[in-house]
Design a protein around this motif. Structure first.
Motif, PDB file in Angstrom:
ATOM      1  N   ASN A 170       0.833  -1.204   0.000  1.00 48.94           N
ATOM      2  CA  ASN A 170       0.000   0.000   0.000  1.00 48.94           C
ATOM      3  C   ASN A 170       0.869   1.256   0.000  1.00 48.94           C
ATOM      4  O   ASN A 170       0.638   2.207   0.755  1.00 48.94           O
ATOM      5  CB  ASN A 170      -0.948  -0.003   1.209  1.00 48.94           C
ATOM      6  N   VAL A 171       1.891   1.234  -0.859  1.00 49.91           N
ATOM      7  CA  VAL A 171       2.829   2.349  -0.978  1.00 49.91           C
ATOM      8  C   VAL A 171       2.832   2.808  -2.434  1.00 49.91           C
ATOM      9  O   VAL A 171       2.742   1.974  -3.353  1.00 49.91           O
ATOM     10  CB  VAL A 171       4.256   1.917  -0.569  1.00 49.91           C
ATOM     11  N   LYS A 172       2.905   4.114  -2.660  1.00 48.15           N
ATOM     12  CA  LYS A 172       2.921   4.622  -4.023  1.00 48.15           C
ATOM     13  C   LYS A 172       4.091   4.044  -4.807  1.00 48.15           C
ATOM     14  O   LYS A 172       5.186   3.856  -4.264  1.00 48.15           O
ATOM     15  CB  LYS A 172       3.000   6.147  -4.025  1.00 48.15           C
ATOM     16  N   LEU A 173       3.858   3.799  -6.099  1.00 50.21           N
ATOM     17  CA  LEU A 173       4.890   3.219  -6.950  1.00 50.21           C
ATOM     18  C   LEU A 173       6.141   4.086  -6.958  1.00 50.21           C
ATOM     19  O   LEU A 173       7.260   3.576  -6.902  1.00 50.21           O
ATOM     20  CB  LEU A 173       4.353   3.043  -8.375  1.00 50.21           C
ATOM     21  N   ARG A 174       5.957   5.402  -7.005  1.00 51.46           N
ATOM     22  CA  ARG A 174       7.120   6.285  -7.022  1.00 51.46           C
ATOM     23  C   ARG A 174       7.948   6.146  -5.749  1.00 51.46           C
ATOM     24  O   ARG A 174       9.177   6.174  -5.769  1.00 51.46           O
ATOM     25  CB  ARG A 174       6.672   7.743  -7.171  1.00 51.46           C
ATOM     26  N   ASP A 175       7.277   5.976  -4.597  1.00 51.73           N
ATOM     27  CA  ASP A 175       7.998   5.842  -3.332  1.00 51.73           C
ATOM     28  C   ASP A 175       8.755   4.517  -3.266  1.00 51.73           C
ATOM     29  O   ASP A 175       9.881   4.450  -2.742  1.00 51.73           O
ATOM     30  CB  ASP A 175       7.024   5.952  -2.162  1.00 51.73           C
ATOM     31  N   ILE A 176       8.126   3.456  -3.781  1.00 48.27           N
ATOM     32  CA  ILE A 176       8.822   2.159  -3.848  1.00 48.27           C
ATOM     33  C   ILE A 176      10.072   2.301  -4.707  1.00 48.27           C
ATOM     34  O   ILE A 176      11.168   1.844  -4.353  1.00 48.27           O
ATOM     35  CB  ILE A 176       7.899   1.076  -4.444  1.00 48.27           C
ATOM     36  N   VAL A 220      16.045   2.821  -5.523  1.00 51.39           N
ATOM     37  CA  VAL A 220      17.168   3.565  -6.114  1.00 51.39           C
ATOM     38  C   VAL A 220      18.098   4.075  -5.024  1.00 51.39           C
ATOM     39  O   VAL A 220      19.329   4.003  -5.145  1.00 51.39           O
ATOM     40  CB  VAL A 220      16.638   4.738  -6.967  1.00 51.39           C
ATOM     41  N   GLN A 221      17.519   4.570  -3.920  1.00 44.87           N
ATOM     42  CA  GLN A 221      18.341   5.092  -2.833  1.00 44.87           C
ATOM     43  C   GLN A 221      19.132   3.971  -2.157  1.00 44.87           C
ATOM     44  O   GLN A 221      20.286   4.170  -1.761  1.00 44.87           O
ATOM     45  CB  GLN A 221      17.455   5.803  -1.799  1.00 44.87           C
ATOM     46  N   SER A 222      18.533   2.781  -2.034  1.00 41.86           N
ATOM     47  CA  SER A 222      19.238   1.676  -1.385  1.00 41.86           C
ATOM     48  C   SER A 222      20.444   1.224  -2.197  1.00 41.86           C
ATOM     49  O   SER A 222      21.447   0.778  -1.646  1.00 41.86           O
ATOM     50  CB  SER A 222      18.276   0.495  -1.188  1.00 41.86           C
ATOM     51  N   VAL A 223      20.356   1.387  -3.497  1.00 43.37           N
ATOM     52  CA  VAL A 223      21.475   0.999  -4.363  1.00 43.37           C
ATOM     53  C   VAL A 223      22.517   2.111  -4.427  1.00 43.37           C
ATOM     54  O   VAL A 223      23.723   1.867  -4.339  1.00 43.37           O
ATOM     55  CB  VAL A 223      20.971   0.669  -5.788  1.00 43.37           C
ATOM     56  N   GLY A 224      22.026   3.354  -4.554  1.00 43.22           N
ATOM     57  CA  GLY A 224      22.948   4.486  -4.688  1.00 43.22           C
ATOM     58  C   GLY A 224      23.526   4.974  -3.383  1.00 43.22           C
ATOM     59  O   GLY A 224      24.560   5.642  -3.365  1.00 43.22           O
ATOM     60  N   GLY A 225      22.840   4.693  -2.263  1.00 41.10           N
ATOM     61  CA  GLY A 225      23.352   5.094  -0.962  1.00 41.10           C
ATOM     62  C   GLY A 225      23.020   6.519  -0.581  1.00 41.10           C
ATOM     63  O   GLY A 225      23.330   6.963   0.507  1.00 41.10           O
ATOM     64  N   ALA A 226      22.407   7.284  -1.462  1.00 36.35           N
ATOM     65  CA  ALA A 226      22.050   8.684  -1.165  1.00 36.35           C
ATOM     66  C   ALA A 226      20.919   9.090  -2.086  1.00 36.35           C
ATOM     67  O   ALA A 226      20.578   8.378  -3.032  1.00 36.35           O
ATOM     68  CB  ALA A 226      23.251   9.604  -1.355  1.00 36.35           C
ATOM     69  N   GLY A 227      20.358  10.237  -1.807  1.00 39.77           N
ATOM     70  CA  GLY A 227      19.296  10.745  -2.665  1.00 39.77           C
ATOM     71  C   GLY A 227      19.775  10.893  -4.096  1.00 39.77           C
ATOM     72  O   GLY A 227      20.860  11.416  -4.348  1.00 39.77           O
ATOM     73  N   THR A 228      18.991  10.426  -5.041  1.00 40.59           N
ATOM     74  CA  THR A 228      19.385  10.456  -6.450  1.00 40.59           C
ATOM     75  C   THR A 228      18.773  11.651  -7.140  1.00 40.59           C
ATOM     76  O   THR A 228      17.584  11.908  -7.024  1.00 40.59           O
ATOM     77  CB  THR A 228      18.908   9.167  -7.161  1.00 40.59           C
ATOM     78  N   ARG A 229      19.583  12.394  -7.875  1.00 39.06           N
ATOM     79  CA  ARG A 229      19.095  13.550  -8.607  1.00 39.06           C
ATOM     80  C   ARG A 229      18.614  13.140  -9.987  1.00 39.06           C
ATOM     81  O   ARG A 229      19.157  12.233 -10.601  1.00 39.06           O
ATOM     82  CB  ARG A 229      20.202  14.600  -8.759  1.00 39.06           C
TER      83      ARG A 229
END
Length: 267
Positions: free
Chosen positions: A235-241, A246-255
């Motif tokens: 029950n989470v928005k697709l964009r949030d998933i 992406v953040q778990s792979v990149g380790g930081a917020g992705t631009r």
């Protein structure tokens, strides 16, 4: 009536810039546009200026500017927090003079809230509980899909009788073009913001699809289904998933490529 919030004298910035008080309303509003940092500030200054312009005996009325767009009502400019709160009473009840004035493009006057029943007892009682007695709503003629009204409130019954009402009508006609430009600018700004948000979301989702394809050695179609299932089950928005992956792979917020310079992506 509660003491109004303290603000600089409405319209003083425009008058100071001009160096005289003999300017027309249009000229003073042009100065407000030039002196305001953004359109939100301009609209609030316009509401304060309007309250000052139409009041009698030197007493400022409360003023709100209601905008109807996409079947939603909002106060886009207010002379004080009290004015905004009083407008919102109508939005909660889905009825009231400012909504009627904007929707039907006709002037609506409430000489005395203690004797008013056009919108049922709830509206009149709620507004009167703020110490107010009279209301005048005058529509703006904006053209296009947007509709708007100038809402004036006073703690004096029959405040907007006679010459005051005539002055309000003339003033509203004078400033309609300025408000029309402000609303048009707001529409373009909203469109640009929505487009940027859509492009950012699309980019993050595409990146997540690529990650799922690489991790599971699967097709794009399967990766999309995996993300959609995770979104539905959690029950989470697709964009949030997608952003979390992406953040778990990149380790930081992705631009993304669609951010404004100097701003971080919202994830």
């Amino acid at each position: 009536m509660p003491a109004p919030e303290q603000h600089p004298n409405p319209g003083t910035r425009g008058a100071e810039t001009a160096g005289a008080t003999s300017l027309s309303s249009v000229e003073q509003i042009q100065n407000l546009i030039l002196d305001s940092a953004d359109f939100e500030e301009f609209l609030n200054e316009l509401a304060r200026f309007s309250a000052h312009q139409v009041a009698n005996s030197g007493d400022d009325a409360l003023c709100g500017i209601t905008l109807l767009r996409d079947r939603k009502a909002a106060t886009i400019g207010w002379s004080s927090d009290s004015a905004r709160e009083i407008d919102q009473i109508q939005y909660r009840l889905a009825q009231g003079p400012c909504l009627t004035a904007a929707q039907e493009e006709r002037e609506v006057y409430v000489p005395d809230l203690f004797e008013e029943d056009r919108w049922g007892p709830d509206y009149a009682a709620a507004v009167a509980s703020h110490g107010l007695r009279s209301v005048l709503s005058v529509p703006f003629h904006l053209q296009g899909d947007a509709q708007a009204a100038l809402n004036l409130y006073s703690d004096v019954p029959h405040k907007f009788d006679g010459d005051v009402a005539i002055r309000v009508r003339g003033y509203t006609r004078e400033i309609s073009q300025a408000l029309r430009l402000a609303v048009r600018f707001s529409l373009h700004t909203d469109s640009a913001t929505n487009l940027r948000a859509t492009l950012q979301s699309r980019t993050v989702i595409d990146m997540a699809i690529g990650i799922v394809m690489a991790q599971n050695r699967c097709s794009q179609e399967t990766a999309v289904r995996i993300l959609m299932d995770a979104s539905s089950n959690g029950n989470v928005k697709l964009r949030d998933i997608a952003a979390s992956l992406v953040q778990s792979v990149g380790g930081a917020g992705t631009r993304t490529h669609f951010e404004e310079p100097g701003r971080e992506a919202a994830v």
